[in-house]
Design an enzyme around this catalytic site. Structure first.
Site, PDB file in Angstrom:
ATOM      1  N   GLY A 139       0.808  -1.234   0.000  1.00  0.00           N
ATOM      2  CA  GLY A 139       0.000   0.000   0.000  1.00  0.00           C
ATOM      3  C   GLY A 139       0.827   1.263   0.000  1.00  0.00           C
ATOM      4  O   GLY A 139       0.296   2.349  -0.240  1.00  0.00           O
ATOM      5  N   ALA A 166      -1.413  10.075  -5.391  1.00  0.00           N
ATOM      6  CA  ALA A 166      -1.660   8.639  -5.560  1.00  0.00           C
ATOM      7  C   ALA A 166      -2.361   8.347  -6.883  1.00  0.00           C
ATOM      8  O   ALA A 166      -1.980   7.417  -7.608  1.00  0.00           O
ATOM      9  CB  ALA A 166      -2.512   8.131  -4.394  1.00  0.00           C
ATOM     10  N   GLY A 203       5.732  24.780   7.181  1.00  0.00           N
ATOM     11  CA  GLY A 203       5.242  24.421   5.854  1.00  0.00           C
ATOM     12  C   GLY A 203       3.718  24.403   5.838  1.00  0.00           C
ATOM     13  O   GLY A 203       3.107  23.459   6.332  1.00  0.00           O
ATOM     14  N   CYS A 213       0.693   6.039   0.763  1.00  0.00           N
ATOM     15  CA  CYS A 213      -0.718   6.414   0.717  1.00  0.00           C
ATOM     16  C   CYS A 213      -1.543   5.646   1.743  1.00  0.00           C
ATOM     17  O   CYS A 213      -2.256   6.231   2.538  1.00  0.00           O
ATOM     18  CB  CYS A 213      -1.268   6.181  -0.692  1.00  0.00           C
ATOM     19  SG  CYS A 213      -3.031   6.481  -0.804  1.00  0.00           S
ATOM     20  N   HIS A 234     -31.794  17.695  -7.205  1.00  0.00           N
ATOM     21  CA  HIS A 234     -32.064  18.602  -6.096  1.00  0.00           C
ATOM     22  C   HIS A 234     -32.615  17.792  -4.938  1.00  0.00           C
ATOM     23  O   HIS A 234     -33.421  16.901  -5.158  1.00  0.00           O
ATOM     24  CB  HIS A 234     -33.105  19.640  -6.544  1.00  0.00           C
ATOM     25  CG  HIS A 234     -33.484  20.601  -5.452  1.00  0.00           C
ATOM     26  ND1 HIS A 234     -32.630  21.589  -5.011  1.00  0.00           N
ATOM     27  CD2 HIS A 234     -34.614  20.703  -4.705  1.00  0.00           C
ATOM     28  CE1 HIS A 234     -33.223  22.274  -4.050  1.00  0.00           C
ATOM     29  NE2 HIS A 234     -34.426  21.761  -3.846  1.00  0.00           N
ATOM     30  N   GLY A 266       1.628  23.875   3.535  1.00  0.00           N
ATOM     31  CA  GLY A 266       1.126  23.245   2.313  1.00  0.00           C
ATOM     32  C   GLY A 266       0.008  22.274   2.656  1.00  0.00           C
ATOM     33  O   GLY A 266      -0.677  22.415   3.679  1.00  0.00           O
ATOM     34  N   ASP A 278       5.659   8.724  -7.551  1.00  0.00           N
ATOM     35  CA  ASP A 278       6.354   9.910  -7.025  1.00  0.00           C
ATOM     36  C   ASP A 278       7.801  10.047  -7.480  1.00  0.00           C
ATOM     37  O   ASP A 278       8.383  11.122  -7.353  1.00  0.00           O
ATOM     38  CB  ASP A 278       6.334   9.909  -5.482  1.00  0.00           C
ATOM     39  CG  ASP A 278       4.974  10.248  -4.915  1.00  0.00           C
ATOM     40  OD1 ASP A 278       4.041  10.466  -5.705  1.00  0.00           O
ATOM     41  OD2 ASP A 278       4.839  10.280  -3.676  1.00  0.00           O
TER      42      ASP A 278
END
Ligand code: NAI
Length: 466
Positions: free
Chosen positions: A40, A318, A179, A43, A443, A181, A310
């Site tokens: 895995g 991912a 950071g 992630c 709706h 982010g 990556d």
């Protein structure tokens, strides 16, 4: 030393590698996967899934507040952190176990250990039972990324990476996040919800750099309301320990300040894991930042050696890695779809409220010299959002002014991460804002905001006052 002969070997079982392996098996290839840790990858084990589990637990506290507004009398829940972490781990284990089960069903062989390329078509693995060599026509590298440190802030007991922050033994009294982010904000907001005093130090002049400032403003406002202190144009310089607490030196807009903290969470980006893999030794090009350049099939400069996820260029996401895995598998098996060529990669951020973006933002489109029309719609005018008591946020549709083609969908608000796929389909399909506006949206749902924002591109949103 034992030897295995197979058709393809995949190194790394994250969302890029395991998806590639399963697709190769579906195409009838014999596949061996090498993984040194749990199935895995980041992630499932230290990223997307455990963080979303913790964030969902944080939302539960919000729902308690909402219940009170609805007329319920509810005592503030007490948190047993150990049980929360165990519950989060149980979700991770179900998913990683699921991959193991899929591997067995597809007869994918798993070799546990650390892999290194011995030759372009040979992978050497150090296993607990000794060395194993795997010979295969095709080799797929999917070794992922790891948290990047900065000088003076090596990871340890005091300086957490996201990995430690996802398995805490206690909630720090004061958490200083370096950071602002995606990870810093997602985890910072979780920790604020469960009682930490959170301070975010961000180098750029806005948190979540790169995201439309109109969207970021909504999250920043909510973060401040939750007591989070945000410092932008600020850089952490170093830290020291005094009387059991940490003192962190931060230069903010040219002025040095010292902030007290109990833990530091360092989230300044991630770097590819390509060192020690033997890549350069067998002639696979690695750039100066450690990424592996690839072509559209995700093949490296060495024939039959592929790199996905990556370790390649592009967003470290991912779903991008999985899409590359499918393209590489098709290329290896000579099937259709053997190129990674998306028009867009959607991005989702699980802050409070959530952010989701796909395609060009208004600013990016204008920077490219395009004339655009922008439609907006606020969640405050959506009945479903009102009944959920989650009315913060808006939807922006960015369309080409000349031919009305949808260029971008940018949203901040409730469940927007689940709705962004509509924008990805619209852009991949070359749809116009009018197509979105004329598509009947049920709706009462949150998705009606996309239809109304698309109507607003032409000044025709029915439920907008302007
Ligand atoms: P990031 O790139 O999102 O954010 C890093 C932040 O740190 C930036 O805002 C940057 O300006 C700042 N920074 C850099 N050096 C600094 C310094 N010395 N002092 C202060 N601020 C500094 O990286 P992050 O959050 O670590 O995430 C890593 C990767 O993981 C990203 O590529 C992200 O896309 C991915 N990810 C995706 C998630 C999702 O899809 N929801 C969730 C978590 C991570």
């Amino acid at each position: 030393m034992s030897e295995i002969r197979t058709d393809a070997v995949v190194v790394g079982a994250g969302p890029a590698g395991y998806v590639c392996a399963i697709r190769l098996a579906q195409y009838g290839r014999r596949v061996v996967v090498v993984e040194q840790a749990e199935l895995g990858g980041t992630c499932l084990n230290q990223g997307c899934i455990p963080s979303k589990a913790l964030i969902a637990a944080g939302h539960f506290l919000d729902q308690v507040d909402h219940a009170q507004a609805m007329g319920f009398t509810v005592a503030r829940p007490e948190l047993d952190l150990g049980k929360l972490v165990a519950w989060k781990d149980s979700i991770v284990q179900r998913l990683t176990g699921g991959i193991g089960m899929l591997f067995k069903k597809r007869k994918i062989e798993l070799v546990r250990g650390r892999a290194r390329l011995a030759a372009p078509n040979r992978v050497a693995v150090e296993t607990a039972d000794g060395p194993v060599e795997i010979a295969a026509r095709d080799v797929v590298l999917a070794t992922g990324s790891e948290p990047a440190p900065i000088p003076g802030f090596e990871f340890g007991e005091r300086v957490w990476s996201s990995t430690e922050a996802l398995s805490p033994t206690e909630v720090p009294g004061r958490l200083l996040v370096i950071g602002g982010g995606v990870i810093g904000l997602e985890l910072g907001m979780f920790y604020a919800r469960v009682g930490a005093e959170v301070r975010v130090v961000e180098y750029m002049d806005q948190i979540l750099p790169g995201i439309d400032p109109e969207l970021v403003k909504v999250v920043a406002r909510k973060a401040k309301k939750a007591g989070i202190k945000i410092h932008t144009s600020a850089a952490a310089q170093g830290w020291s320990e005094a009387d059991g607490a940490l003192e962190v030196r931060v230069e903010e807009k040219g002025k040095e300040q010292v902030f007290a903290a109990d833990r530091i969470l360092l989230t300044v980006g991630r770097r590819p894991v390509t060192r020690g893999l033997g890549l350069e030794e067998v002639g696979v090009k690695v750039d100066e930042r450690g990424f592996v350049p690839v072509d559209a099939q995700r093949q490296t400069n060495v024939p039959h050696v592929y790199a996905i996820g990556d370790i390649g260029h592009g967003p470290m996401l991912a779903h991008k890695g999985s899409a590359e895995g499918l393209a590489a598998a098709a290329a290896i098996a000579g099937r259709p779809g053997a190129a990674y060529d998306p028009k867009v990669v959607p991005a989702v951020i699980f802050t409070d409220p959530e952010i989701a973006c796909v395609g060009l933002s208004e600013a990016e489109a204008r920077e490219q010299g395009r004339e655009v029309k922008v439609g907006r719609f606020n969640f405050g005018a959506n009945g479903r959002a009102l009944s959920l008591q989650q009315t913060d946020g808006l939807v922006k549709v960015v369309a080409d002014a000349a031919d009305d083609t949808v260029l971008g969908l940018h949203m901040v608000g409730p469940n927007v991460t689940d709705m962004i796929a509509e924008g990805a389909v619209a852009i991949e399909g070359g749809l116009t804002a009018e197509d979105l506006a004329l598509t009947i949206h049920p709706h009462p749902t949150l998705a009606e905001t996309i239809m109304e924002a698309a109507e607003d591109v032409h000044g025709l949103a029915v439920h907008a006052a302007r």
